[in-house]
Design a protein around this motif. Structure first.
Motif, short mmCIF file in Angstrom:
data_model
loop_
_atom_site.label_atom_id
_atom_site.label_comp_id
_atom_site.label_asym_id
_atom_site.label_seq_id
_atom_site.Cartn_x
_atom_site.Cartn_y
_atom_site.Cartn_z
N UNK A 233 0.77 -1.03 0.08
CA UNK A 233 0.26 0.01 0.07
C UNK A 233 1.14 1.28 -0.07
N UNK A 234 0.76 2.00 -0.81
CA UNK A 234 1.53 3.04 -1.21
C UNK A 234 3.05 2.77 -0.97
N UNK A 235 3.42 1.65 -1.67
CA UNK A 235 4.69 0.94 -2.17
C UNK A 235 5.34 0.76 -0.64
N UNK A 236 4.66 0.51 0.58
CA UNK A 236 4.99 -0.02 1.56
C UNK A 236 4.41 -1.50 1.80
N UNK A 237 5.41 -2.46 2.20
CA UNK A 237 4.79 -3.89 2.51
C UNK A 237 3.89 -3.80 3.49
N UNK A 238 2.87 -4.52 3.19
CA UNK A 238 1.91 -4.89 4.33
C UNK A 238 1.72 -6.46 4.49
N UNK A 239 2.12 -7.17 3.75
CA UNK A 239 1.65 -8.69 3.84
C UNK A 239 2.87 -9.40 3.06
N UNK A 240 3.23 -10.77 3.20
CA UNK A 240 4.14 -11.52 2.38
C UNK A 240 3.61 -12.81 2.60
N UNK A 241 3.56 -13.68 1.65
CA UNK A 241 3.03 -15.03 1.67
C UNK A 241 4.34 -15.78 0.73
N UNK A 242 4.63 -17.00 1.26
CA UNK A 242 5.55 -17.71 0.77
C UNK A 242 4.92 -19.10 0.63
N UNK A 243 5.07 -19.78 -0.68
CA UNK A 243 4.62 -20.90 -0.91
C UNK A 243 5.69 -21.93 -1.13
N UNK A 244 5.99 -22.93 -0.52
CA UNK A 244 7.02 -23.94 -0.65
C UNK A 244 6.45 -25.04 -1.58
N UNK A 245 7.06 -25.44 -2.55
CA UNK A 245 6.59 -26.36 -3.57
C UNK A 245 7.39 -27.61 -3.26
N UNK A 246 6.58 -28.99 -3.95
CA UNK A 246 7.07 -30.10 -3.88
C UNK A 246 7.60 -30.32 -5.46
#
Length: 246
Positions: A233-246
């Motif tokens: 939001x307005x170039x500031x990180x609000x959330x991060x998600x990392x999916x680790x795959x097989x």
């Protein structure tokens, strides 16, 4: 609310998976998985006298800060699963809660969550105002092989789409619920990754809350064995998600 007569420091709750919670493959959606975990944590807090209603007497609520989920397999339509939860640590404004999902006596999912006590008027963390000494803590009983971590956001990320926060994105704390963040990101993941259960674990970091009508941008960075999403939001990180795959 006083301590419930059936309160225990370790809670077991059964759920039957219904068709509205399932993917076309018949497996439980990842968002619905998080809903089951969220509902069980809330139920345990309610039984233990530290629920949302109890905390609102002091303008407080629990908010999720970090979450890690490790998946052996997903339950399917009509399965009856048992969700088990307990608290690892609870001190001042912070708590680590563990959760597991069992199917036919076998653990299929483990989850570690990090919660903060949040003043819903001042919109900032503060120490828990309620008594919680009756909760037995289990600091060494872990539900996951790895603990939650800080997700590294690669600056070489690709903008996927923009979104305006709408009313249906908000929860009772009057900000975007963590399941909604996950839903936004999962909607752009290759369907084969989801339908073929290629996600062995995922983590979420929550940095800044989002409110009604906020303008946000969802970004994606695809690696060899993982996908990282970030929301700004307005170039500031609000959330991060990392999916680790097989």
């Amino acid at each position: 609310m006083p301590l419930a007569p059936n309160f225990t420091s370790v809670l077991h709750k059964e759920f039957e998976i219904n068709f509205t919670q399932c993917l076309p493959s018949g497996c439980l959606k990842y968002t619905e998985l998080c809903n089951l975990l969220q509902l069980t944590a809330a139920m345990h807090a309610d039984l233990g006298g530290i629920s949302f209603s109890d905390m609102q007497e002091f303008n407080q609520a629990w908010v999720l800060s970090r979450m890690r989920v490790e998946i052996k397999s997903l339950p399917q339509w009509k399965d009856t699963v048992t969700v088990k939860t307990w608290i690892n640590t609870l001190e001042n404004s912070r708590s680590v809660r563990a959760l597991e999902i069992h199917l036919n006596g076998e653990k299929i999912i483990g989850c570690e969550t990090f919660w903060a006590v949040f003043n819903t008027e001042k919109r900032r963390p503060e120490p828990l105002a309620l008594d919680h000494e009756h909760f037995q803590l289990f600091p060494d009983l872990k539900a996951t092989e790895e603990s939650f971590s800080k997700i590294v956001i690669n600056p070489e990320k690709e903008e996927v789409f923009g979104k305006t926060v709408i009313l249906s994105d908000l929860d009772i704390v009057n900000h975007v619920n963590h399941v909604k963040y996950l839903e936004w990101c999962m909607d752009v993941v290759d369907e084969n990754i989801i339908l073929k259960q290629k996600i062995k674990s995922f983590e979420m970091n929550f940095m800044k809350e989002l409110s009604l009508r906020d303008q946000v941008v969802i970004h994606e960075n695809i690696g060899e064995d993982s996908i990282v999403f970030s929301i700004t939001k307005e170039d500031k990180n609000c959330f991060a998600l990392k999916l680790n795959l097989v």
